[in-house]
Design a protein around this motif. Structure first.
Motif, PDB file in Angstrom:
ATOM      1  N   CYS A 121       0.820  -1.205   0.000  1.00  0.00           N
ATOM      2  CA  CYS A 121       0.000   0.000   0.000  1.00  0.00           C
ATOM      3  C   CYS A 121       0.858   1.261   0.000  1.00  0.00           C
ATOM      4  CB  CYS A 121      -0.897  -0.013   1.236  1.00  0.00           C
ATOM      5  SG  CYS A 121      -2.081   1.333   1.329  1.00  0.00           S
ATOM      6  N   ALA A 129      -6.719  -1.297  -6.011  1.00  0.00           N
ATOM      7  CA  ALA A 129      -7.720  -0.824  -5.053  1.00  0.00           C
ATOM      8  C   ALA A 129      -8.985  -1.664  -5.127  1.00  0.00           C
ATOM      9  CB  ALA A 129      -8.040   0.647  -5.314  1.00  0.00           C
ATOM     10  N   GLU A 130      -9.379  -2.060  -6.326  1.00  0.00           N
ATOM     11  CA  GLU A 130     -10.557  -2.921  -6.470  1.00  0.00           C
ATOM     12  C   GLU A 130     -10.337  -4.266  -5.787  1.00  0.00           C
ATOM     13  OE1 GLU A 130     -11.124  -3.125 -10.656  1.00  0.00           O
ATOM     14  OE2 GLU A 130     -11.836  -1.044 -10.845  1.00  0.00           O
ATOM     15  N   VAL A 172      -9.473   3.060  -0.847  1.00  0.00           N
ATOM     16  CA  VAL A 172     -10.242   1.992  -0.205  1.00  0.00           C
ATOM     17  C   VAL A 172     -10.852   2.517   1.091  1.00  0.00           C
ATOM     18  CG1 VAL A 172     -10.143  -0.354   0.753  1.00  0.00           C
ATOM     19  CG2 VAL A 172      -8.735   0.247  -1.236  1.00  0.00           C
ATOM     20  N   PRO A 173     -12.172   2.655   1.167  1.00  0.00           N
ATOM     21  CA  PRO A 173     -12.818   3.260   2.336  1.00  0.00           C
ATOM     22  C   PRO A 173     -12.578   2.528   3.649  1.00  0.00           C
ATOM     23  CG  PRO A 173     -14.346   3.115   0.477  1.00  0.00           C
ATOM     24  CD  PRO A 173     -13.126   2.343   0.101  1.00  0.00           C
ATOM     25  N   ALA A 174     -12.270   1.241   3.597  1.00  0.00           N
ATOM     26  CA  ALA A 174     -12.136   0.444   4.819  1.00  0.00           C
ATOM     27  C   ALA A 174     -11.096   1.013   5.774  1.00  0.00           C
ATOM     28  CB  ALA A 174     -11.775  -0.998   4.457  1.00  0.00           C
ATOM     29  N   HIS A 175     -10.052   1.640   5.246  1.00  0.00           N
ATOM     30  CA  HIS A 175      -8.994   2.165   6.107  1.00  0.00           C
ATOM     31  C   HIS A 175      -9.549   3.240   7.049  1.00  0.00           C
ATOM     32  CE1 HIS A 175      -5.576   0.223   3.965  1.00  0.00           C
ATOM     33  NE2 HIS A 175      -6.477   0.194   3.003  1.00  0.00           N
ATOM     34  N   ARG A 225     -13.899  -5.259   2.216  1.00  0.00           N
ATOM     35  CA  ARG A 225     -15.318  -4.925   2.362  1.00  0.00           C
ATOM     36  C   ARG A 225     -16.069  -5.933   3.238  1.00  0.00           C
ATOM     37  NH1 ARG A 225     -18.786  -1.549  -0.527  1.00  0.00           N
ATOM     38  NH2 ARG A 225     -17.080  -1.076  -1.979  1.00  0.00           N
ATOM     39  N   TYR A 285      -7.523  -6.149   6.551  1.00  0.00           N
ATOM     40  CA  TYR A 285      -7.286  -7.296   5.674  1.00  0.00           C
ATOM     41  C   TYR A 285      -6.987  -8.567   6.479  1.00  0.00           C
ATOM     42  CZ  TYR A 285      -6.936  -3.394   2.498  1.00  0.00           C
ATOM     43  OH  TYR A 285      -7.218  -2.243   1.799  1.00  0.00           O
ATOM     44  N   ASP A 342     -10.284  -3.677  -1.979  1.00  0.00           N
ATOM     45  CA  ASP A 342     -11.635  -3.448  -1.488  1.00  0.00           C
ATOM     46  C   ASP A 342     -12.425  -4.752  -1.408  1.00  0.00           C
ATOM     47  OD1 ASP A 342     -13.756  -1.380  -0.804  1.00  0.00           O
ATOM     48  OD2 ASP A 342     -14.721  -2.418  -2.474  1.00  0.00           O
TER      49      ASP A 342
END
Length: 332
Positions: free
Chosen positions: A38, A309-310, A83-86, A317, A137, A313
């Motif tokens: 990352c 990123a996809e 990535v919104p998860a972060h 997600r 992750y 995610d």
């Protein structure tokens, strides 16, 4: 399944210390682990970044990783803010981790200095974002240097407290992967200071964008002492510059430092530096050439980051959905 998460900040001047201390090790870990690499642009803005320069630095770091051998087709390479998860998990961890834990973080004290009241909240809380980076992750392993061990311990503590608070066995306890001692690369101007992109003098570091002539000039100008090179590791005590240059040679040659010390016993620095220049150029030259080629095709770099990123995610997600359920949030 063994999964690695590791990141690098896009703050410019990707240098020899980044390559030997992190990126080269990532390349070597690719055959053994599922890897998530990352570019941590959200961490970067804890200190002010000029926006256009930040965009360029994200691409340059990506180019450096690919040029050095990171395989973006087999492993995940992306920038954090995509990535919104972060951010989602970081906020939850802000509510799990304790102020006392963050107050003990030595890097905040180092970066904030005497004026910590003027530091951003992000700089203070960024270890929680680092925990989120790893645990979004469910990474099982994290390559860390000496200066990052404390942050991994915080991630482990946060994972344990989350599990205890909610009565679940959800987050793993990520284990450190410690790079070889030889990979700790110091400044070319001061052997007691770590090589850093923030050092004012460009002669303190070898940048991965430096061409052969620049590499040679910086090594010739590197600080040394007047004594011949010793024949034992003990002979390097009190000689930080000699120790650093021999360590750089050992790391680039992929040899034990003791072997290199024995190889150059009694030689003068002028003679040793010529061989170090040849070695450094042979290793870094092809990386430099490929980085320059990649940086002329920013659309290709951007496509690597979007694809990564996809994929990132897709992993994170469902983990975040489970976290929301555990915490009690309603989801769309």
């Amino acid at each position: 399944m063994k999964r690695i998460f590791s990141g690098v900040q896009p703050t410019g001047n990707l240098h020899l210390g980044n390559y030997l201390g992190a990126i080269r090790n990532w390349v070597r870990l690719q055959d053994e682990y599922e890897c998530i690499f990352c570019i941590v642009d959200m961490h970067a803005i804890t200190l002010w970044q000029e926006p256009k320069e930040l965009t360029r630095n994200i691409r340059e770091v990506t180019a450096g990783m690919i040029a050095a051998g990171v395989d973006a087709s087999k492993h995940v390479v992306f920038n954090q803010s995509m990535v919104p998860a972060h951010a989602q998990l970081a906020w939850i961890f802000n509510c799990v981790a304790r102020m006392g834990w963050l107050n003990r973080m030595t890097q905040f004290k180092d970066k904030a200095g005497k004026h910590k009241e003027n530091a951003s909240v992000g700089l203070f809380a960024y270890p929680n974002l680092m925990s989120a980076d790893i645990l979004a992750y469910k990474a099982t392993h994290v390559p860390v240097g000496e200066d990052q061990k404390q942050h991994l311990e915080l991630a482990r503590d946060t994972a344990q407290k989350f599990n205890n608070d909610f009565g679940v066995e959800f987050f793993p306890q990520p284990e450190p992967i410690i790079p070889p001692e030889a990979a700790r690369i110091m400044s070319l101007r001061d052997g007691a200071k770590k090589m850093s992109k923030s050092d004012e003098s460009d002669y303190s570091r070898i940048n991965m964008t430096d061409d052969a002539d620049t590499i040679a000039l910086k090594i010739r100008k590197a600080k040394t002492d007047l004594e011949p090179l010793p024949g034992t590791l003990e002979g390097l005590e009190g000689r930080p510059e000699a120790s650093n240059l021999l360590g750089i040679y050992a790391a680039l040659a992929d040899k034990e430092k003791a072997q290199v010390v024995s190889q150059f016993e009694g030689r003068q620095f002028s003679e040793f530096k010529k061989e170090l220049v040849d070695l450094a150029v042979s290793v870094l030259g092809p990386i430099n050439t490929e980085m320059k080629r990649l940086m002329t095709d920013t659309a290709h770099i951007d496509s690597i980051l979007r694809s990564g990123a996809e994929r990132a995610d897709a992993i994170a997600r469902p983990i975040i959905k489970d976290v929301y359920d555990i915490v009690g949030f309603l989801r769309p």
